[in-house]
Design a protein around this motif. Sequence first.
Motif, PDB file in Angstrom:
ATOM      1  N   VAL A 103       8.004  21.955  19.954  1.00  0.00           N
ATOM      2  CA  VAL A 103       9.574  22.032  19.692  1.00  0.00           C
ATOM      3  C   VAL A 103       9.931  22.755  18.411  1.00  0.00           C
ATOM      4  N   ASP A 104      10.706  23.724  19.059  1.00  0.00           N
ATOM      5  CA  ASP A 104      11.323  24.984  17.931  1.00  0.00           C
ATOM      6  C   ASP A 104      12.589  24.453  17.532  1.00  0.00           C
ATOM      7  N   LEU A 105      12.392  24.267  16.035  1.00  0.00           N
ATOM      8  CA  LEU A 105      13.564  23.821  15.155  1.00  0.00           C
ATOM      9  C   LEU A 105      14.409  24.886  14.664  1.00  0.00           C
ATOM     10  N   ASN A 106      14.349  26.106  15.358  1.00  0.00           N
ATOM     11  CA  ASN A 106      15.106  27.280  14.570  1.00  0.00           C
ATOM     12  C   ASN A 106      16.482  27.116  15.090  1.00  0.00           C
ATOM     13  N   PHE A 107      17.101  25.990  14.305  1.00  0.00           N
ATOM     14  CA  PHE A 107      18.843  26.033  14.675  1.00  0.00           C
ATOM     15  C   PHE A 107      19.159  24.913  13.337  1.00  0.00           C
ATOM     16  N   HIS A 140       3.962  19.365  18.041  1.00  0.00           N
ATOM     17  CA  HIS A 140       4.105  20.568  17.088  1.00  0.00           C
ATOM     18  C   HIS A 140       5.468  20.885  16.835  1.00  0.00           C
ATOM     19  N   LEU A 141       6.045  20.987  15.803  1.00  0.00           N
ATOM     20  CA  LEU A 141       7.415  21.309  15.296  1.00  0.00           C
ATOM     21  C   LEU A 141       7.126  22.667  14.492  1.00  0.00           C
ATOM     22  N   ILE A 142       7.654  23.749  15.096  1.00  0.00           N
ATOM     23  CA  ILE A 142       7.712  25.127  14.409  1.00  0.00           C
ATOM     24  C   ILE A 142       9.102  25.665  14.252  1.00  0.00           C
ATOM     25  N   ASN A 143       8.745  26.516  13.207  1.00  0.00           N
ATOM     26  CA  ASN A 143      10.163  27.002  12.534  1.00  0.00           C
ATOM     27  C   ASN A 143      10.879  25.762  11.809  1.00  0.00           C
ATOM     28  N   LEU A 163       1.011   7.295  17.617  1.00  0.00           N
ATOM     29  CA  LEU A 163       1.772   8.510  17.725  1.00  0.00           C
ATOM     30  C   LEU A 163       2.387   9.261  16.570  1.00  0.00           C
ATOM     31  N   SER A 164       2.655   8.618  15.382  1.00  0.00           N
ATOM     32  CA  SER A 164       2.932   9.503  14.142  1.00  0.00           C
ATOM     33  C   SER A 164       1.965  10.147  13.582  1.00  0.00           C
ATOM     34  N   GLU A 165       0.717   9.901  14.080  1.00  0.00           N
ATOM     35  CA  GLU A 165      -0.434  10.665  13.340  1.00  0.00           C
ATOM     36  C   GLU A 165      -0.556  11.944  14.215  1.00  0.00           C
ATOM     37  N   VAL A 166       0.018  12.253  15.225  1.00  0.00           N
ATOM     38  CA  VAL A 166      -0.173  13.432  15.979  1.00  0.00           C
ATOM     39  C   VAL A 166       0.811  14.442  15.797  1.00  0.00           C
ATOM     40  N   ILE A 167       1.931  14.237  15.008  1.00  0.00           N
ATOM     41  CA  ILE A 167       3.054  15.208  14.850  1.00  0.00           C
ATOM     42  C   ILE A 167       2.492  16.124  13.648  1.00  0.00           C
ATOM     43  N   HIS A 168       2.541  17.625  14.004  1.00  0.00           N
ATOM     44  CA  HIS A 168       2.138  18.605  13.129  1.00  0.00           C
ATOM     45  C   HIS A 168       3.434  19.366  12.924  1.00  0.00           C
ATOM     46  N   VAL A 169       3.660  19.736  11.595  1.00  0.00           N
ATOM     47  CA  VAL A 169       4.791  20.752  11.309  1.00  0.00           C
ATOM     48  C   VAL A 169       4.304  21.937  10.747  1.00  0.00           C
ATOM     49  N   HIS A 170       4.871  23.111  11.455  1.00  0.00           N
ATOM     50  CA  HIS A 170       4.428  24.346  11.248  1.00  0.00           C
ATOM     51  C   HIS A 170       5.766  25.204  10.568  1.00  0.00           C
ATOM     52  N   THR A 171       5.552  25.982   9.740  1.00  0.00           N
ATOM     53  CA  THR A 171       6.581  26.709   8.954  1.00  0.00           C
ATOM     54  C   THR A 171       6.435  28.300   9.294  1.00  0.00           C
ATOM     55  N   SER A 172       5.042  28.368  10.181  1.00  0.00           N
ATOM     56  CA  SER A 172       4.487  29.617  10.738  1.00  0.00           C
ATOM     57  C   SER A 172       4.278  29.627  12.145  1.00  0.00           C
ATOM     58  N   ILE A 173       4.552  30.366  13.058  1.00  0.00           N
ATOM     59  CA  ILE A 173       3.765  30.481  14.278  1.00  0.00           C
ATOM     60  C   ILE A 173       2.464  30.612  14.372  1.00  0.00           C
ATOM     61  N   GLU A 174       1.842  31.292  13.383  1.00  0.00           N
ATOM     62  CA  GLU A 174       0.588  31.310  13.066  1.00  0.00           C
ATOM     63  C   GLU A 174      -0.180  30.342  13.228  1.00  0.00           C
ATOM     64  N   ILE A 184      -1.471  31.288  26.540  1.00  0.00           N
ATOM     65  CA  ILE A 184      -0.841  30.410  27.468  1.00  0.00           C
ATOM     66  C   ILE A 184       0.580  30.338  26.914  1.00  0.00           C
ATOM     67  N   LEU A 185       1.010  30.660  25.991  1.00  0.00           N
ATOM     68  CA  LEU A 185       2.535  30.511  25.351  1.00  0.00           C
ATOM     69  C   LEU A 185       3.229  31.536  26.040  1.00  0.00           C
ATOM     70  N   PRO A 186       4.633  31.229  26.160  1.00  0.00           N
ATOM     71  CA  PRO A 186       5.581  32.403  26.631  1.00  0.00           C
ATOM     72  C   PRO A 186       5.556  33.453  25.546  1.00  0.00           C
ATOM     73  N   GLU A 187       6.053  34.510  26.138  1.00  0.00           N
ATOM     74  CA  GLU A 187       5.918  35.856  25.574  1.00  0.00           C
ATOM     75  C   GLU A 187       7.029  35.723  24.140  1.00  0.00           C
ATOM     76  N   GLU A 188       7.988  35.009  24.191  1.00  0.00           N
ATOM     77  CA  GLU A 188       8.751  34.649  23.023  1.00  0.00           C
ATOM     78  C   GLU A 188       8.020  34.184  21.846  1.00  0.00           C
ATOM     79  N   TYR A 189       6.782  33.467  22.109  1.00  0.00           N
ATOM     80  CA  TYR A 189       5.761  32.975  21.085  1.00  0.00           C
ATOM     81  C   TYR A 189       4.734  33.661  20.976  1.00  0.00           C
ATOM     82  N   GLY A 190       4.576  35.098  21.518  1.00  0.00           N
ATOM     83  CA  GLY A 190       3.282  35.828  21.423  1.00  0.00           C
ATOM     84  C   GLY A 190       2.360  35.527  22.445  1.00  0.00           C
TER      85      GLY A 190
END
Length: 232
Positions: A103-107, A140-143, A163-174, A184-190
């Motif tokens: 899930v992209d949180l860039n909003f 995975h929560l990105i951005n 289910l709580s334990e499988v949540i990962h937060v990312h400040t970078s796509i890397e 296997i990701l879309p082009e927008e994510y490299g």
Amino acid sequence: MGCKFSLETCKKKLEKYFTFRTTLPEFFANRDVRRPELKELIKVVQGAVLPDLTSDGKRISIGRTAKYDFETPNIADIVKLVFMAGDLRIKLEEIVVFDVYVVDLNFPLAKHFFKVNPLVLKNMFMCVQEAFPVIIKEVHLINAPFFSKFVINVIKAFLSPALSEVIHVHTSIETLYEFVPKNILPEEYGGNAGKLSDLYDQWIRTFEEHRSWFEKEENIKADLSIKAVKRV
């Protein structure tokens, strides 16, 4: 899948699934993407179940907003669209796999989160955990903005410990690439899976092609007059 080969667990999930279809019409009724409210929502959100599996059999679903600034949509309609995809996967997918959600949180997350009815969140996670035949391996929560920590803490109140334990937060796509193969990701994510906007359009066309199927499915639900079921 999702019942760990337990007949009793399977029976309970089936009962819950068809009960929720009766008691939660905001999620499971009027599932026609040509309805005005869903047509407007389709302009705001963007997501898809990706075509390729990971090497260890995980199916990736990814979602984001189509624009940065927008009016807060009805969260129940977003849930409806997600569950529509889940039901179609049960119908169409030949291989039952583990699920990974990105899930992209860039909003402006804070602007919208405080307008969400907590009961809708509660009912959504109840359906996911108690009714749908899936095993969620990772979320995975990105951005993720700083405010996302508060959001996650609120959401975890509705989640099982597992289910709580499988949540990962990312400040970078890397750092996402450490879990999800980049290719296997879309082009927008490299990645090489094509444009997310195109994959999304394909899913919307699939929804449209199954309009009559969704209409028939609405009539397949629990008859609460036969067995007393507590309203969720």
